[in-house]
Design an enzyme around this catalytic site. Structure first.
Site, PDB file in Angstrom:
ATOM      1  N   SER A 122       0.835  -1.216   0.000  1.00 24.29           N
ATOM      2  CA  SER A 122       0.000   0.000   0.000  1.00 24.29           C
ATOM      3  C   SER A 122       0.867   1.263   0.000  1.00 24.29           C
ATOM      4  O   SER A 122       0.554   2.226  -0.692  1.00 24.29           O
ATOM      5  CB  SER A 122      -1.004   0.001   1.154  1.00 24.29           C
ATOM      6  OG  SER A 122      -0.355  -0.165   2.372  1.00 24.29           O
ATOM      7  N   ASP A 166       7.443   2.861   6.142  1.00 20.37           N
ATOM      8  CA  ASP A 166       7.145   2.239   4.843  1.00 20.37           C
ATOM      9  C   ASP A 166       7.164   3.266   3.713  1.00 20.37           C
ATOM     10  O   ASP A 166       7.724   3.035   2.643  1.00 20.37           O
ATOM     11  CB  ASP A 166       5.767   1.555   4.886  1.00 20.37           C
ATOM     12  CG  ASP A 166       5.662   0.555   6.010  1.00 20.37           C
ATOM     13  OD1 ASP A 166       6.711   0.196   6.583  1.00 20.37           O
ATOM     14  OD2 ASP A 166       4.535   0.134   6.332  1.00 20.37           O
TER      15      ASP A 166
END
Ligand code: GLA
Length: 384
Positions: A122, A166
């Site tokens: 994502s 991330d």
């Protein structure tokens, strides 16, 4: 390039192609939202976007992974809708609120990052989309700002109060290196990981338990809240601390007894994990893979017992790896509750390791795992 041809077939014009990587975290887990240290690297698996500018404010997007199409207008008031569309809507809304100019676009997305496996598919989608729309609009891209916008998109549009790791590594990954990121200052130090100067050279092997992880079910946010509760309680003994990053192990040991059991264990993980991460960076710089591996095992144990974000399949995968020849260390990677382990393996033992871990994990669970051998890759980029 296949995605380019597909785009021309669908939209009838020439696209530009951009991509952002997935990531694996070598050590420093659940420390990012505690202002701490992490050591991720970008992996070879990526999300690619072929895109061409439109003259109106519509974003039309087809994804091969989801076999579906979405369409929306550029607006800072976009709200969450369903599934994968949220990652696009979120980054668009957040960049517009940051006063970037974006343009409408026809988009085709393709990815080989496994979904729900804890390898940040994502973040790669958010970062790749943001980068694409900024580039098409001829805007300069500040990669740290893009990472921060993508983090906000994830938080607001999926509800997971994630840290910066991330999105940061998807933006700033450096080929051949892991990045030691200071999640407070947002500065990094690149540490060679695929270097031939480390003898015998290690290889990073990711093993997918095939147990899907889902961070939106509340456990992730609960951990974050427990850490904040720990800071609140500890600050009565240690005035001035802002985050668990500020707590020294000796001070914690002194005051830990005043904390409720669960909060104490959560804090213990984060505080010791920060120390392990700094030690691991030193070990890697010195080529001491044995020490690095020991720190990985210790990290896993702490995540499993104190932080309680592992699961039986992850524990089994790590335990199994530890008994295979040529393995320096292994641990769960990412948010946990399923997903993948990261293993550091002697280069000439990789084939044997992959065969053995698959065989033994399947024999115990009945599940056929997947393994991905990877070098460290670049962050988001224009493809040529
Ligand atoms: C998820 C989050 C990250 C980080 C990890 C755990 O991947 O998105 O911000 O907190 O979990 O280290």
């Amino acid at each position: 390039m296949e995605i380019k041809q597909k785009f021309i077939q669908i939209y009838g014009r020439e696209p530009q192609v951009f991509s952002a990587p997935g990531r694996v975290n070598l050590i420093g887990e659940h420390t990012d939202y505690n202002d701490g240290f992490v050591l991720p690297m970008a992996i070879e698996r990526r999300t690619w976007i072929a895109a061409a500018r439109r003259e109106d404010r519509v974003v039309r997007c087809i994804s091969t992974s989801f076999d579906s199409q979405i369409e929306f207008e550029l607006s800072e008031d976009l709200k969450p809708e369903a599934d994968w569309a949220n990652h696009l809507r979120g980054i668009v809304a957040c960049l517009l609120r940051d006063e970037y100019t974006l343009c409408g676009a026809d988009i085709l997305i393709d990815s080989d990052i496994p979904l729900g496996a804890g390898l940040s598919s994502s973040a790669a989608l958010e970062v790749a989309t943001g980068y694409t729309l900024l580039k098409l609009a001829g805007q300069p891209v500040d990669l740290v700002d893009l990472a921060l916008a993508a983090q906000r998109a994830e938080q607001e549009f999926t509800g997971t109060q994630c840290g910066i790791m991330d999105q940061y590594i998807a933006c700033l990954g450096v080929r051949g290196h892991a990045l030691m990121i200071d999640c407070r200052t947002l500065e990094y130090r690149a540490v060679p990981i695929d270097s031939d100067s480390i003898v015998p050279g290690p290889r990073v092997v990711i093993c997918n338990t095939m147990v899907r992880h889902d961070l939106t079910d509340g456990e992730y946010n609960r951990r974050r809240a427990e850490c904040e509760e720990g800071v609140r309680r500890l600050s009565s003994h240690l005035p001035g601390i802002q985050a668990l990053r500020d707590v020294e192990i000796e001070d914690f040991d002194h005051f830990a007894g005043s904390l409720p059991e669960t909060i104490r264990r959560r804090c213990n993980h984060v505080i010791t994990e920060n120390a392990r991460t700094l030690e691991a960076v030193n070990a890697l710089s010195l080529g001491d893979m044995k020490l690095f591996g020991q720190l990985m095992y210790a990290s896993h144990k702490s995540l499993s017992l104190d932080y309680e974000v592992s699961c039986p399949e992850l524990d089994l995968m790590v335990g199994t790896a530890s008994r295979i020849k040529g393995v320096y260390g292994a641990r769960m990677t990412g948010g946990g509750f399923g997903g993948c382990t990261v293993n550091l393996v002697e280069r000439d033992q990789v084939d044997n390791f992959v065969a053995e871990i698959s065989k033994r994990y399947k024999a115990e669970t009945g599940i056929t795992p997947e393994s991905y051998v990877t070098t460290a890759s670049n962050g988001v980029r224009v493809e040529h």
